[in-house]
Design a protein around this motif. Sequence first.
Motif, PDB file in Angstrom:
ATOM      1  N   SER A 222       0.817  -1.217   0.000  1.00 35.44           N
ATOM      2  CA  SER A 222       0.000   0.000   0.000  1.00 35.44           C
ATOM      3  C   SER A 222       0.848   1.264   0.000  1.00 35.44           C
ATOM      4  CB  SER A 222      -0.933   0.004   1.212  1.00 35.44           C
ATOM      5  OG  SER A 222      -0.179  -0.042   2.417  1.00 35.44           O
ATOM      6  N   GLY A 223       2.136   1.149   0.312  1.00 39.07           N
ATOM      7  CA  GLY A 223       3.000   2.313   0.307  1.00 39.07           C
ATOM      8  C   GLY A 223       3.303   2.817  -1.079  1.00 39.07           C
ATOM      9  N   LYS A 224       3.075   1.956  -2.089  1.00 40.88           N
ATOM     10  CA  LYS A 224       3.315   2.358  -3.466  1.00 40.88           C
ATOM     11  C   LYS A 224       2.074   3.047  -4.027  1.00 40.88           C
ATOM     12  CE  LYS A 224       6.627  -1.336  -4.385  1.00 40.88           C
ATOM     13  NZ  LYS A 224       6.981  -2.485  -5.250  1.00 40.88           N
ATOM     14  N   ASN A 225       2.232   3.686  -5.182  1.00 41.31           N
ATOM     15  CA  ASN A 225       1.115   4.372  -5.817  1.00 41.31           C
ATOM     16  C   ASN A 225       0.242   3.329  -6.511  1.00 41.31           C
ATOM     17  OD1 ASN A 225      -0.527   6.351  -6.732  1.00 41.31           O
ATOM     18  ND2 ASN A 225       0.805   6.962  -8.423  1.00 41.31           N
ATOM     19  N   VAL A 226      -0.700   2.756  -5.772  1.00 42.67           N
ATOM     20  CA  VAL A 226      -1.412   1.578  -6.233  1.00 42.67           C
ATOM     21  C   VAL A 226      -2.423   1.901  -7.322  1.00 42.67           C
ATOM     22  CG1 VAL A 226      -2.842  -0.367  -5.497  1.00 42.67           C
ATOM     23  CG2 VAL A 226      -1.068   0.495  -4.000  1.00 42.67           C
ATOM     24  N   HIS A 227      -3.125   3.050  -7.242  1.00 47.61           N
ATOM     25  CA  HIS A 227      -4.116   3.462  -8.256  1.00 47.61           C
ATOM     26  C   HIS A 227      -5.245   2.454  -8.417  1.00 47.61           C
ATOM     27  CE1 HIS A 227      -1.605   6.781  -9.468  1.00 47.61           C
ATOM     28  NE2 HIS A 227      -0.644   6.003  -9.887  1.00 47.61           N
ATOM     29  N   TRP A 228      -5.664   1.816  -7.363  1.00 51.25           N
ATOM     30  CA  TRP A 228      -6.675   0.777  -7.529  1.00 51.25           C
ATOM     31  C   TRP A 228      -8.092   1.329  -7.535  1.00 51.25           C
ATOM     32  CZ3 TRP A 228      -4.869  -3.903  -4.108  1.00 51.25           C
ATOM     33  CH2 TRP A 228      -3.898  -4.615  -4.821  1.00 51.25           C
ATOM     34  N   GLY A 229      -8.359   2.343  -6.728  1.00 52.68           N
ATOM     35  CA  GLY A 229      -9.702   2.908  -6.712  1.00 52.68           C
ATOM     36  C   GLY A 229     -10.732   1.949  -6.161  1.00 52.68           C
ATOM     37  N   VAL A 230     -11.758   1.660  -6.960  1.00 53.92           N
ATOM     38  CA  VAL A 230     -12.875   0.825  -6.529  1.00 53.92           C
ATOM     39  C   VAL A 230     -12.379  -0.557  -6.109  1.00 53.92           C
ATOM     40  CG1 VAL A 230     -15.003  -0.312  -7.262  1.00 53.92           C
ATOM     41  CG2 VAL A 230     -14.510   2.021  -7.997  1.00 53.92           C
ATOM     42  N   GLY A 231     -12.842  -0.993  -4.947  1.00 52.15           N
ATOM     43  CA  GLY A 231     -12.522  -2.342  -4.498  1.00 52.15           C
ATOM     44  C   GLY A 231     -11.309  -2.428  -3.606  1.00 52.15           C
ATOM     45  N   ARG A 242      -7.454  -5.872  -2.639  1.00 59.41           N
ATOM     46  CA  ARG A 242      -8.569  -5.558  -3.515  1.00 59.41           C
ATOM     47  C   ARG A 242      -9.266  -6.853  -3.911  1.00 59.41           C
ATOM     48  NH1 ARG A 242      -8.577  -2.661  -9.371  1.00 59.41           N
ATOM     49  NH2 ARG A 242      -7.251  -4.426  -9.889  1.00 59.41           N
ATOM     50  N   TYR A 243     -10.585  -6.762  -4.082  1.00 58.20           N
ATOM     51  CA  TYR A 243     -11.384  -7.938  -4.403  1.00 58.20           C
ATOM     52  C   TYR A 243     -12.091  -7.740  -5.732  1.00 58.20           C
ATOM     53  CZ  TYR A 243     -10.366  -8.811   0.450  1.00 58.20           C
ATOM     54  OH  TYR A 243      -9.698  -9.007   1.639  1.00 58.20           O
ATOM     55  N   LEU A 244     -11.998  -8.774  -6.577  1.00 63.25           N
ATOM     56  CA  LEU A 244     -12.634  -8.769  -7.890  1.00 63.25           C
ATOM     57  C   LEU A 244     -13.500 -10.006  -8.035  1.00 63.25           C
ATOM     58  CD1 LEU A 244      -9.441  -8.093 -10.083  1.00 63.25           C
ATOM     59  CD2 LEU A 244     -11.076  -6.370  -9.313  1.00 63.25           C
ATOM     60  N   THR A 245     -14.531  -9.907  -8.835  1.00 74.23           N
ATOM     61  CA  THR A 245     -15.282 -11.073  -9.275  1.00 74.23           C
ATOM     62  C   THR A 245     -15.263 -11.099 -10.797  1.00 74.23           C
ATOM     63  OG1 THR A 245     -16.767 -11.063  -7.371  1.00 74.23           O
ATOM     64  CG2 THR A 245     -17.526 -12.212  -9.318  1.00 74.23           C
ATOM     65  N   VAL A 246     -14.844 -12.218 -11.361  1.00 71.66           N
ATOM     66  CA  VAL A 246     -14.988 -12.435 -12.799  1.00 71.66           C
ATOM     67  C   VAL A 246     -16.205 -13.329 -12.957  1.00 71.66           C
ATOM     68  CG1 VAL A 246     -13.920 -13.251 -14.923  1.00 71.66           C
ATOM     69  CG2 VAL A 246     -12.505 -12.226 -13.124  1.00 71.66           C
ATOM     70  N   THR A 247     -17.284 -12.772 -13.476  1.00 61.86           N
ATOM     71  CA  THR A 247     -18.557 -13.482 -13.525  1.00 61.86           C
ATOM     72  C   THR A 247     -18.513 -14.625 -14.531  1.00 61.86           C
ATOM     73  OG1 THR A 247     -19.552 -12.129 -15.274  1.00 61.86           O
ATOM     74  CG2 THR A 247     -19.688 -11.289 -13.004  1.00 61.86           C
ATOM     75  N   ALA A 248     -19.536 -15.495 -14.468  1.00 60.70           N
ATOM     76  CA  ALA A 248     -19.624 -16.619 -15.400  1.00 60.70           C
ATOM     77  C   ALA A 248     -19.774 -16.134 -16.838  1.00 60.70           C
ATOM     78  CB  ALA A 248     -20.795 -17.521 -15.022  1.00 60.70           C
ATOM     79  N   ALA A 249     -20.186 -14.869 -17.018  1.00 59.37           N
ATOM     80  CA  ALA A 249     -20.287 -14.287 -18.357  1.00 59.37           C
ATOM     81  C   ALA A 249     -18.980 -13.651 -18.813  1.00 59.37           C
ATOM     82  CB  ALA A 249     -21.402 -13.246 -18.381  1.00 59.37           C
ATOM     83  N   GLY A 250     -17.963 -13.637 -17.933  1.00 55.71           N
ATOM     84  CA  GLY A 250     -16.654 -13.103 -18.311  1.00 55.71           C
ATOM     85  C   GLY A 250     -16.463 -11.631 -18.006  1.00 55.71           C
ATOM     86  N   ASN A 251     -17.339 -11.036 -17.199  1.00 58.08           N
ATOM     87  CA  ASN A 251     -17.194  -9.625 -16.831  1.00 58.08           C
ATOM     88  C   ASN A 251     -16.317  -9.487 -15.593  1.00 58.08           C
ATOM     89  OD1 ASN A 251     -19.088  -8.808 -18.864  1.00 58.08           O
ATOM     90  ND2 ASN A 251     -20.750  -9.460 -17.509  1.00 58.08           N
ATOM     91  N   VAL A 252     -15.352  -8.566 -15.648  1.00 62.01           N
ATOM     92  CA  VAL A 252     -14.474  -8.295 -14.505  1.00 62.01           C
ATOM     93  C   VAL A 252     -15.106  -7.195 -13.665  1.00 62.01           C
ATOM     94  CG1 VAL A 252     -12.158  -7.641 -13.761  1.00 62.01           C
ATOM     95  CG2 VAL A 252     -12.458  -8.972 -15.860  1.00 62.01           C
ATOM     96  N   VAL A 253     -15.525  -7.537 -12.448  1.00 59.38           N
ATOM     97  CA  VAL A 253     -16.278  -6.612 -11.604  1.00 59.38           C
ATOM     98  C   VAL A 253     -15.519  -6.361 -10.304  1.00 59.38           C
ATOM     99  CG1 VAL A 253     -18.471  -6.181 -10.434  1.00 59.38           C
ATOM    100  CG2 VAL A 253     -18.427  -7.542 -12.544  1.00 59.38           C
ATOM    101  N   PRO A 254     -14.941  -5.151 -10.126  1.00 57.87           N
ATOM    102  CA  PRO A 254     -14.360  -4.828  -8.815  1.00 57.87           C
ATOM    103  C   PRO A 254     -15.460  -4.768  -7.766  1.00 57.87           C
ATOM    104  CG  PRO A 254     -13.601  -3.297 -10.513  1.00 57.87           C
ATOM    105  CD  PRO A 254     -14.742  -4.072 -11.103  1.00 57.87           C
TER     106      PRO A 254
END
Length: 501
Positions: A222-231, A242-254
């Motif tokens: 976290s000390g680095k410039n992570v630029h993650w934003g949402v999630g 950070r947490y992501l879900t890749v749905t069964a339809a292939g969508n990457v959702v933070p």
Amino acid sequence: MKKNTLLFVSLLLLFVFGGRAQTLVPNGPETEIEDGSRLTVLGEDDQYLYLCGVKKGWYDTDDDMYITVYDKQKNVIAVEHEIDEDYEFRTAYLRGDDAVLLGYKYNKKTKSVDYYESAFPIMEKKHKKLVLNTIYSVPAEGKKLATAFILRSSGDNRTAFVTYTCPTNKKTDGYSLDLQVVDVDGNTLNHAQKDFAGPSPYKVNAFLTNNGAVFIEELAQSGKNVHWGVGMVAFSSGVAHRYLTVTAAGNVVPVELTENSREITNPKAGMLPGKNDQFFIFGETNGGVATILVDEEGELQSENFFDTEKPSVPENISYETEMKDMGFVPSTILSLQDGRVMVLAYRHLREMWSDGRAVHINNYYQNIYLYLFDNKGDMMNSTVLPYSCVDGGGNHQDIPVVFEWKGDVWLLYNGNKSNYGSRKPSKWNRLVFTKPEPRCIVMGRLENDLNFEPKILYAPANPPKTMSYGEYFDQLIKVTDDAVYFLMYRKSDNFIDKITE
């Protein structure tokens, strides 16, 4: 062990556990699976347990793999295959009568990350030379492999290839995620590709659902410039999660968590099985603990914060040497058959020291924290139990395990037998890895109110003296209706032993 000694131990165990006695059967077969191996149960039938054990190498790397067939009826190893680390296989599964080995590596010629497989009849006494067949490739021109996973769903109906790459030029920002999910015949079910800003995560945990969705936890400094934003939700010891879900339809959702979640530290992620699997996150807060549930579409289902004490020492207990500044570490997220969730945590401190000739590592563990939640993440009960040990930094770790067996929840761990006499001691003696004489195996049932009555399940009749690690429980293998199978160390080797009722 002599027959009269075995008889004495069995009678003693029957007396200790009463009419419904749990008995450790300490005469299992020797196995090449080593301490701390990454164990996978490939399958089970009426006669055999099919196992895959990946040996842990230096710096948590993967070493040799062992494919082991254990005969439950005869209590012997039917066949055991050693797969050299040079193949770089990471996991395996059963396909009919074949063991299918899966691995990956960066291909310098094609500038790609290649996933490959090889198969052989699992009951064959000696397998032939393994031929590697590439089954999926991720283009990686101008990139290097950061981390990768091969995931299998609990129903063995899905496989996912998760690949993180980053630029070879350290001055170039960003990283890429490629995720491919296939069915049992290798047909593509979904494919996702996403580019991110910021440094590549140094660690990734991932879970594949039976529906083909993938839950992902990324960890970065976290000390680095992570630029993650949402999630980007949790910070602990300089680590951002950070947490992501890749749905069964292939969508990457933070996963969009609330600002309150930034209070969470030391989170532990797990997956709760069901008709629709859920992502379960547990962590500590300044005032207690918290739970987060996320569905397969990446939607937040609940965030729950609980004010509850996490005492450094259980009530009416003192330790012979109490360690200070120990971190709170969630260890196990156990989904129970009735939908409830049990979480086990402990205190931990890693200490490095030198004797002038070499640098040594000691891992100190203290307390067993237990939390019981309903299927919505609301706390039903909690407790803290006495526990204190230190290991020498090897692949074996004396961490308690919690599991469900025949409708009951159980604890199983190595203990110092001086703590488990007829009278409950107020001063708890630490289990020390260099002193095997007082070591024993402890097991007990957890009631709904988390009341726990520890019992000595097994203690060697003639424990070895110094210069030996003695006998100890290493890790759980499989819980069936008939028995609890586990890896046990004795003398200088590991054995597959079992607990019966």
